[in-house]
Design a protein around this motif. Sequence first.
Motif, short mmCIF file in Angstrom:
data_model
loop_
_atom_site.label_atom_id
_atom_site.label_comp_id
_atom_site.label_asym_id
_atom_site.label_seq_id
_atom_site.Cartn_x
_atom_site.Cartn_y
_atom_site.Cartn_z
N ALA A 6 0.83 -1.20 0.00
CA ALA A 6 0.00 0.00 0.00
C ALA A 6 0.87 1.26 0.00
N THR A 7 1.95 1.23 0.77
CA THR A 7 2.87 2.37 0.81
C THR A 7 3.52 2.58 -0.55
N GLN A 8 3.96 1.51 -1.17
CA GLN A 8 4.59 1.61 -2.48
C GLN A 8 3.61 2.10 -3.54
N ALA A 9 2.37 1.64 -3.45
CA ALA A 9 1.36 2.06 -4.42
C ALA A 9 1.04 3.54 -4.28
N ARG A 10 0.90 4.00 -3.03
CA ARG A 10 0.62 5.42 -2.82
C ARG A 10 1.80 6.28 -3.24
N GLU A 11 3.01 5.78 -3.00
CA GLU A 11 4.21 6.51 -3.41
C GLU A 11 4.25 6.66 -4.93
N LEU A 12 3.86 5.62 -5.65
CA LEU A 12 3.82 5.70 -7.11
C LEU A 12 2.83 6.76 -7.57
N LEU A 13 1.66 6.80 -6.93
CA LEU A 13 0.63 7.78 -7.28
C LEU A 13 1.13 9.20 -7.01
N ASP A 195 2.94 17.33 1.41
CA ASP A 195 1.99 16.45 2.06
C ASP A 195 2.67 15.83 3.27
N SER A 196 2.00 14.97 3.97
CA SER A 196 2.56 14.40 5.18
C SER A 196 3.76 13.49 4.90
N GLU A 197 3.87 13.01 3.68
CA GLU A 197 4.92 12.04 3.35
C GLU A 197 6.08 12.62 2.54
N GLY A 198 5.93 13.85 2.03
CA GLY A 198 7.01 14.41 1.24
C GLY A 198 6.63 15.73 0.59
N MET A 199 7.40 16.09 -0.43
CA MET A 199 7.20 17.37 -1.12
C MET A 199 7.25 17.18 -2.62
N HIS A 200 6.58 18.07 -3.35
CA HIS A 200 6.65 18.09 -4.80
C HIS A 200 7.46 19.29 -5.26
N LEU A 201 8.42 19.04 -6.16
CA LEU A 201 9.18 20.10 -6.80
C LEU A 201 8.85 20.11 -8.29
N ARG A 202 8.81 21.31 -8.85
CA ARG A 202 8.58 21.47 -10.28
C ARG A 202 9.85 22.00 -10.91
N ILE A 203 10.39 21.26 -11.87
CA ILE A 203 11.59 21.67 -12.59
C ILE A 203 11.23 21.72 -14.07
N PRO A 211 10.38 12.04 -0.88
CA PRO A 211 9.81 11.59 0.39
C PRO A 211 10.57 12.10 1.61
N PHE A 212 9.83 12.34 2.68
CA PHE A 212 10.45 12.58 3.98
C PHE A 212 10.89 11.22 4.54
N ALA A 213 11.84 11.25 5.46
CA ALA A 213 12.29 10.00 6.07
C ALA A 213 11.18 9.36 6.90
N ALA A 214 10.34 10.21 7.51
CA ALA A 214 9.22 9.73 8.33
C ALA A 214 8.04 10.68 8.12
N ALA A 232 21.58 17.85 5.25
CA ALA A 232 21.99 16.45 5.05
C ALA A 232 23.00 16.33 3.91
N ASP A 233 23.80 15.28 3.96
CA ASP A 233 24.75 15.03 2.88
C ASP A 233 24.33 13.86 2.00
N GLN A 234 23.21 13.25 2.34
CA GLN A 234 22.59 12.25 1.47
C GLN A 234 21.11 12.16 1.82
N TRP A 235 20.31 11.75 0.82
CA TRP A 235 18.86 11.68 1.08
C TRP A 235 18.57 10.49 1.98
N PRO A 236 17.85 10.70 3.07
CA PRO A 236 17.61 9.61 4.04
C PRO A 236 16.69 8.54 3.47
N GLN A 237 16.89 7.34 3.95
CA GLN A 237 16.03 6.22 3.57
C GLN A 237 14.66 6.43 4.18
#
Length: 243
Positions: A6-13, A195-203, A211-214, A232-237
Motif C-alpha cells: 500500500a505504501t509503495q502504491a501510494r508513493e507511485l501515485l 503532504d505528510s509524506e514528502g514534497m513536490h518540486l517542479r523543474i 519523500p520525507f524519512a518519516a 543532510a549530505d545524502q537523502w535519508p532512507q
Amino acid sequence: MSAKAATQARELLLKEYRGVLSTHSKSMPGFPFGSVVPYCLDADGNPLILISRIAQHTHNLQKDPKCSLLVGERDAEDVQAVGRLTVLAEAHQLVAPEAVEAAAERYYRYFPESANYHAAHDFDFWVLKPVRHRYIGGFGAIHWIDHLTLANPFAGKAEQSMIEHMNSDHANAIEHYVQLSGLPQGTAAQMVGIDSEGMHLRIGQALYWLPFAAPCNTPIQVREALVFLARADQWPQRETAEA
C-alpha cells in the motif's frame, strides 16, 4: 495485501503526475476509451484532473462516471518489471464555486500553463474518487488494495504558506534538495506541494515527489524535516512498513 504494498502504491501515485484515463465509450458502446491526462492529488488525496467539455472522455464520463486511471513508473526500461497502479474510480465534476476555486489554486501550482486554457476554453475540474486499486510492484507482486487514499493535512492556507516561504526565502535549500536527490539540474526548481509524506518540486514542466524519512503530521514537523534535509549530505532512507 501488505502495508508495504500500500505504501509503495501510494508513493507511485504521488511520484507520477500523468496516466491513462480509461472511460466507457459513448460513441462505441462496449469498448473502453483511453486517453492521457495529467493529474495531481487534491486535499483528500484523490486524483484531480482538468478536462475539456468537448473531449471524448468528458462525454463518456457524463454518460457513465465509472473509469480507471493507469499510472506507471516513468522512463522504465522494462515496464513489466516496475510498479504500475490502476485506480478504479467514479469521476465527479466539481461545480460548487468554492470547490472549483480550491481545485484551481492547487492544480495551477502543479501545472501553471493550465490557467491559460482553463480561462480561455471550456475546461472543468473532475475528481476521481477511488473504489479499489490494483497494484503490481513487479513480477509476481500483485495486490488488490481497497484503502489507499490519504488526505493531505496541510492542504489550504498552511500548505500555501509553507510553499511560498520556501520559494521566496529558501531557494538555496530547494537547490540542495535537487542535488541531494539526483534530480535534473540547470533549471531552478520551485516547490509546489507538501503532504505528510514528502514534497513536490517542479523543474521546468516536470514534477518530482521527494519523500520525507518519516511522516510529518504538523507544520512544525515539516519544518524540522526541511531543515534536516537542507543540512543532510545524502537523502535519508524512507521508513516503510514491512508487513
